[in-house]
Design an enzyme around this catalytic site. Structure first.
Site, PDB file in Angstrom:
ATOM      1  N   ASN A   1       0.765  -1.273  -0.182  1.00 29.02           N
ATOM      2  CA  ASN A   1      -0.096  -0.140  -0.168  1.00 29.02           C
ATOM      3  C   ASN A   1       0.789   1.249   0.254  1.00 29.02           C
ATOM      4  O   ASN A   1       1.393   1.557   0.880  1.00 29.02           O
ATOM      5  CB  ASN A   1      -0.869  -0.090   1.179  1.00 29.02           C
ATOM      6  CG  ASN A   1      -1.858   1.226   1.426  1.00 29.02           C
ATOM      7  OD1 ASN A   1      -1.917   2.062   0.541  1.00 29.02           O
ATOM      8  ND2 ASN A   1      -2.257   1.265   2.557  1.00 29.02           N
TER       9      ASN A   1
ATOM     10  N   GLU B   1      -5.274  -4.912  10.613  1.00 23.51           N
ATOM     11  CA  GLU B   1      -4.180  -4.000  10.795  1.00 23.51           C
ATOM     12  C   GLU B   1      -4.625  -3.285  12.015  1.00 23.51           C
ATOM     13  O   GLU B   1      -5.572  -2.284  11.988  1.00 23.51           O
ATOM     14  CB  GLU B   1      -4.337  -3.090   9.674  1.00 23.51           C
ATOM     15  CG  GLU B   1      -4.017  -3.731   8.182  1.00 23.51           C
ATOM     16  CD  GLU B   1      -3.427  -2.717   7.277  1.00 23.51           C
ATOM     17  OE1 GLU B   1      -2.373  -2.824   6.906  1.00 23.51           O
ATOM     18  OE2 GLU B   1      -3.967  -1.888   7.112  1.00 23.51           O
TER      19      GLU B   1
ATOM     20  N   GLU C   1      -6.890   4.612   7.584  1.00 20.65           N
ATOM     21  CA  GLU C   1      -6.627   6.184   7.129  1.00 20.65           C
ATOM     22  C   GLU C   1      -7.928   6.657   6.626  1.00 20.65           C
ATOM     23  O   GLU C   1      -8.291   7.712   6.938  1.00 20.65           O
ATOM     24  CB  GLU C   1      -5.462   6.234   6.461  1.00 20.65           C
ATOM     25  CG  GLU C   1      -4.212   6.186   7.310  1.00 20.65           C
ATOM     26  CD  GLU C   1      -2.819   5.535   6.424  1.00 20.65           C
ATOM     27  OE1 GLU C   1      -2.986   5.523   5.374  1.00 20.65           O
ATOM     28  OE2 GLU C   1      -2.055   5.002   6.948  1.00 20.65           O
TER      29      GLU C   1
ATOM     30  N   GLY D   1       2.182   2.455  10.520  1.00 16.18           N
ATOM     31  CA  GLY D   1       3.041   3.700  10.393  1.00 16.18           C
ATOM     32  C   GLY D   1       3.913   3.950  11.735  1.00 16.18           C
ATOM     33  O   GLY D   1       4.424   5.153  11.668  1.00 16.18           O
TER      34      GLY D   1
ATOM     35  N   LYS E   1      -0.065   4.316  -0.534  1.00 18.83           N
ATOM     36  CA  LYS E   1      -0.639   5.542   0.013  1.00 18.83           C
ATOM     37  C   LYS E   1      -0.481   6.572  -0.953  1.00 18.83           C
ATOM     38  O   LYS E   1      -0.302   6.494  -2.094  1.00 18.83           O
ATOM     39  CB  LYS E   1      -0.245   5.730   1.491  1.00 18.83           C
ATOM     40  CG  LYS E   1      -0.318   4.512   2.440  1.00 18.83           C
ATOM     41  CD  LYS E   1      -0.327   4.647   3.960  1.00 18.83           C
ATOM     42  CE  LYS E   1      -0.171   3.378   4.459  1.00 18.83           C
ATOM     43  NZ  LYS E   1      -0.023   3.220   6.088  1.00 18.83           N
TER      44      LYS E   1
ATOM     45  N   SER F   1       3.502  -1.630  10.584  1.00 16.37           N
ATOM     46  CA  SER F   1       4.820  -1.509  10.592  1.00 16.37           C
ATOM     47  C   SER F   1       5.362  -2.904  10.507  1.00 16.37           C
ATOM     48  O   SER F   1       6.412  -3.290  10.873  1.00 16.37           O
ATOM     49  CB  SER F   1       5.100  -1.148  12.099  1.00 16.37           C
ATOM     50  OG  SER F   1       4.545   0.136  12.386  1.00 16.37           O
TER      51      SER F   1
ATOM     52  N   HIS G   1      -9.497   0.788   4.984  1.00 14.43           N
ATOM     53  CA  HIS G   1      -8.075   0.994   5.677  1.00 14.43           C
ATOM     54  C   HIS G   1      -8.440   2.186   6.624  1.00 14.43           C
ATOM     55  O   HIS G   1      -9.169   3.030   6.773  1.00 14.43           O
ATOM     56  CB  HIS G   1      -7.316   1.619   4.504  1.00 14.43           C
ATOM     57  CG  HIS G   1      -6.022   1.594   4.872  1.00 14.43           C
ATOM     58  ND1 HIS G   1      -5.598   2.911   5.738  1.00 14.43           N
ATOM     59  CD2 HIS G   1      -4.921   0.873   4.842  1.00 14.43           C
ATOM     60  CE1 HIS G   1      -4.213   2.650   6.137  1.00 14.43           C
ATOM     61  NE2 HIS G   1      -3.915   1.459   5.590  1.00 14.43           N
TER      62      HIS G   1
END
Ligand code: PGA
Length: 261
Positions: free
Chosen positions: A9, A169, A101, A175, A11, A215, A99
């Site tokens: 991904n 996730e 985000e 991240g 992003k 991560s 996701h």
């Protein structure tokens, strides 16, 4: 048999030239060492790169290209949005949905995620449904409840078709460099697999692929790849670096799905 997956991904990163450089470097390097069938690789670049990357890879390439987002309507006056038909005609086969985000920055709730998932399935694309709890949910002992609700609302009234995947996730691991304990990741993946068995069928549970994300790095991937209910990884930061993502994809190919090899 579940083919293990290494999904990238990207992003909102990379220029088009950098994306194409990745294709030139990554593909020959990956398949110089491992068999094409030993790992499923999908790259989720920024949307304008889907078409040129697909063209550069060629129709016969085993590498998939996916979209990071989709809109739930079929077509029409939705300025700035992208439908399943648009994405598929540009060369995407997979779509990320749910996701963290999108959920936590763009404010997408479980219902919106469900509508998008329905559109992905109707438009014959392959969804990667992302689920995961926030740190406060885990600390309150509610991680499973949160994930169960995300799954149940998203899949309500829908079938699992065409190789759908689920990515676990944990939000606090994305991240941040704070990856989940392998024991916790396995526990949640097992919970997700059992849930799919109850909600769909035991056959679905045996074939659906569950990825870990948060991560992931070349240093920690083998801890996850060898877990019985984890079939690979959805990689953010480390996938931006060709060498790191190559190491991750090779480690996943070597370990096999659910650590069976
Ligand atoms: P990360 O991102 O690997 O940078 O934690 C994972 C993801 O967002 O899918």
């Amino acid at each position: 048999m579940r083919i293990p997956c290494a999904y990238a991904n990207w992003k909102m990163n990379k220029t088009l030239n950098e994306a194409l450089d990745f294709v030139y470097e990554f593909v020959p390097a990956l398949f110089s060492d491992i068999n094409e069938g030993s790992v499923g690789v999908s790259i989720f670049p920024p949307a304008p790169y889907i078409y040129p990357m697909r063209q550069e890879l060629g129709e016969d390439s085993p590498i998939f290209i996916g979209a990071q987002n989709i809109y739930y309507e079929k077509e029409g006056a939705y300025t700035g949005e992208m439908s399943g038909n648009i994405l598929r005609s540009a060369g995407a086969s997979h779509v990320l949905v749910g996701h963290s985000e999108r959920r936590h920055i763009m404010g997408e709730d479980n219902k919106t995620v469900g509508r998008k998932l329905a559109r992905i399935l109707r438009d014959r694309l392959i969804p990667v449904l992302c689920v995961g709890e926030q740190l406060r949910d885990r600390e309150a002992g509610k991680a499973r409840d949160v994930v169960e609700e995300q799954l149940a609302v998203a899949w309500e009234g829908q079938e699992v078709t065409g190789g759908a995947l689920i990515a676990y996730e944990p939000v606090w691991a994305i991240g941040t460099g704070k990856n989940a304990e392998p024991r916790d990741a396995q526990e949640m993946a097992d919970f997700i697999r059992s849930w799919t068995s109850r909600f769909f069928t035991p056959e679905t549970a045996a074939t659906i692929r569950i990825l870990y994300g948060g991560s992931v790095s070349p240093e920690n991937i083998s801890q996850y790849a060898r877990l019985p209910d984890i079939d690979g990884a959805l990689v953010g930061g480390a996938s931006l670096d060709t060498k790191q993502f190559l190491e991750i994809a090779k480690a996943i190919a070597e370990t096999g799905p659910g650590g069976t090899v």
